[in-house]
Design a protein around this motif. Sequence first.
Motif, PDB file in Angstrom:
ATOM      1  N   UNK A  80       0.825  -1.219   0.000  1.00  0.00           N
ATOM      2  CA  UNK A  80       0.000   0.000   0.000  1.00  0.00           C
ATOM      3  C   UNK A  80       0.857   1.266   0.000  1.00  0.00           C
ATOM      4  N   UNK A  81       1.981   1.221   0.690  1.00  0.00           N
ATOM      5  CA  UNK A  81       2.809   2.417   0.726  1.00  0.00           C
ATOM      6  C   UNK A  81       3.410   2.723  -0.647  1.00  0.00           C
ATOM      7  N   UNK A 142      -5.951   3.711   4.628  1.00  0.00           N
ATOM      8  CA  UNK A 142      -5.639   2.368   4.118  1.00  0.00           C
ATOM      9  C   UNK A 142      -4.251   1.934   4.589  1.00  0.00           C
ATOM     10  N   UNK A 143      -3.317   2.873   4.541  1.00  0.00           N
ATOM     11  CA  UNK A 143      -1.928   2.592   4.931  1.00  0.00           C
ATOM     12  C   UNK A 143      -1.871   1.924   6.308  1.00  0.00           C
ATOM     13  N   UNK A 144      -2.661   2.457   7.234  1.00  0.00           N
ATOM     14  CA  UNK A 144      -2.601   1.962   8.605  1.00  0.00           C
ATOM     15  C   UNK A 144      -3.292   0.610   8.768  1.00  0.00           C
ATOM     16  N   UNK A 145      -4.316   0.342   7.961  1.00  0.00           N
ATOM     17  CA  UNK A 145      -5.075  -0.900   8.177  1.00  0.00           C
ATOM     18  C   UNK A 145      -4.238  -2.143   7.871  1.00  0.00           C
ATOM     19  N   UNK A 146      -3.098  -1.971   7.216  1.00  0.00           N
ATOM     20  CA  UNK A 146      -2.268  -3.130   6.885  1.00  0.00           C
ATOM     21  C   UNK A 146      -1.300  -3.490   8.020  1.00  0.00           C
TER      22      UNK A 146
END
Lengths: 287, 292
Positions: A80-81, A142-146
């Motif tokens: 995602x990053x 989204x970045x954090x949900x991973x």
Amino acid sequence: MFVWGWLVTLYLFLGGLSAGLFAATAGLDFVGGKRFKRTVEWGAYWSWVIIALGICMLILDLGRPERAFNTMLHPHPVSPMSWGSMVIVIFMVLALAYWLAHTGVIVKRLLKPLWNLLVRLKTIIGILGGMFAFMTGAYTGILLTYARHSMWASAALPALFLASALATGYALFSVIVERTGEVHGAGLAEKIPMYEAVLGVLELAAAGAYVALLPAEARAALLSASNPYGLIFLLVFLLAGVIFGEIVLPLLEMKTGGSATLFLSAFLTLLGGLALRYVVVFLGQSI
Amino acid sequence: MTERESPPITNRRTFLKAAAALAAALPLLKAKEVKGSTSSGEGGVRYSILYDSAACIGCNACHVACKTRRGFPIRGMVERELSPVNWVFVSRAPSGGQLQTPPFVRHSCMHCGDAMCQLVCPVEAIRKWNGLVYIDQSRCIGCAYCVEACPYGVPRKNEGPSWGDWAPHGVSRKCDGCYAFVQEGKIPACVEVCPADALRFGTRDEMVAEAQRRVSENPNLWIYGLNEFGGLGVIYIFPKGFDPVREGVFPEPSEGYRPSVSRGPIALGLAAVGGLALMGAVKAKARGEGGE
């Protein structure tokens, strides 16, 4: 203890702020055209400046900032990053292009063909910029949900960050609108606080979904008044930022027809947006 | 003869033979390395480490050997926290579950089959060589996404000064399974020095077979790591009555990356469609009203 600290918190906040501001600015540009020239110019200007600042925060947080370009040189499509980096860079370029298309700074004299192209593509840049603004606003969530932390495990986090991005960006937009004074007499002045209240209600719903979808342990920590982070979430973000800043004060403005509380409303909204990122980042890493 | 006295499946001689064959086939194995793959089957071999908690005496010779091989600082006391210069240590679990005495637990990289650190790395700096997950420190940008994503909380970003070639400043570091040494025909330092036969190194099939043999000979043991996160590259043997997940030592496998891997693109796609639709609608409405 905290791997990601204030720089990442500010990046998440500024990314959302810029995205929301751009969406509101492009929207006004589409509606009003040349009637709101100065508002659109300032909105576009702050959009790219703020996202550029956010990217600077992100780069400064890297252990090896000089290798930041590796994200462009060695992309990793499943990360995602990796695709998020592309999204925010494209968004910054579009925001800059949109500002140049409206102001012609530098390019008008030095790069005439580019200026002509930007003017011709202004609408497309605005629509694409709006699309990438939404993607930027959601991506920060989204970045954090991973990651592994339970506070970041709620599937509604991207929606909450997007809603907060739109609300904070719109709050800054309303200040610009007030400063330029272009909407007064254009029949739009009363709609400015109305849209802010609508965004506030949307953010409240997104916050509810976020909390509901959290694992029990994280939800308990977030809603605990004995936890300093929980207090910040409840008082600064939810009560001061969303309920007062985005809903109550704009509704009062609509009723009174004045803009006396506009700056307070914008300030509380921005403070709430920052508090949200702060709590999510720091509390997320501590449980 | 107890199981501890039986000849190891991977004793030094057989391992060196295998390593010699491996060295000859190295170019082929390297060619088979799949960058960014999450599968556990990249390359012809998948190496693994077997850790037998019941055999471990908690001496932390593995901890010292690892630091010695890498030239990391060795302090007076065993460091019971992973760091850029502390890639492995053994400590007693905080609680023993149904056991009176908590068992020893080895803390280090698990070399997951579905390595989340590798999946989230934005620059493909985290790779696998025959199942051993390592960080290419020359490419790492120090974003610490791997630190936040690893379910076991293993990688650490080196915020401090560089420690030789193995822990430069600013990048994420973790156990790499001594893959560079394995390429030279050696075995991981921790396995090499273990005095209690609690650590073994070999192919994953061999390590699983050895674990199953030990468990079949001692019904009070059980195996952890066969299926978690795509199958771990470190197979654990624990005494029955101790569950590292229940005791909070290891994470819930269901909290892994796999179930949510499609969440990001879907959310981003929805945001893109939403943004495009909204901007398009505003523009179309304005055009309809003659706003421009």
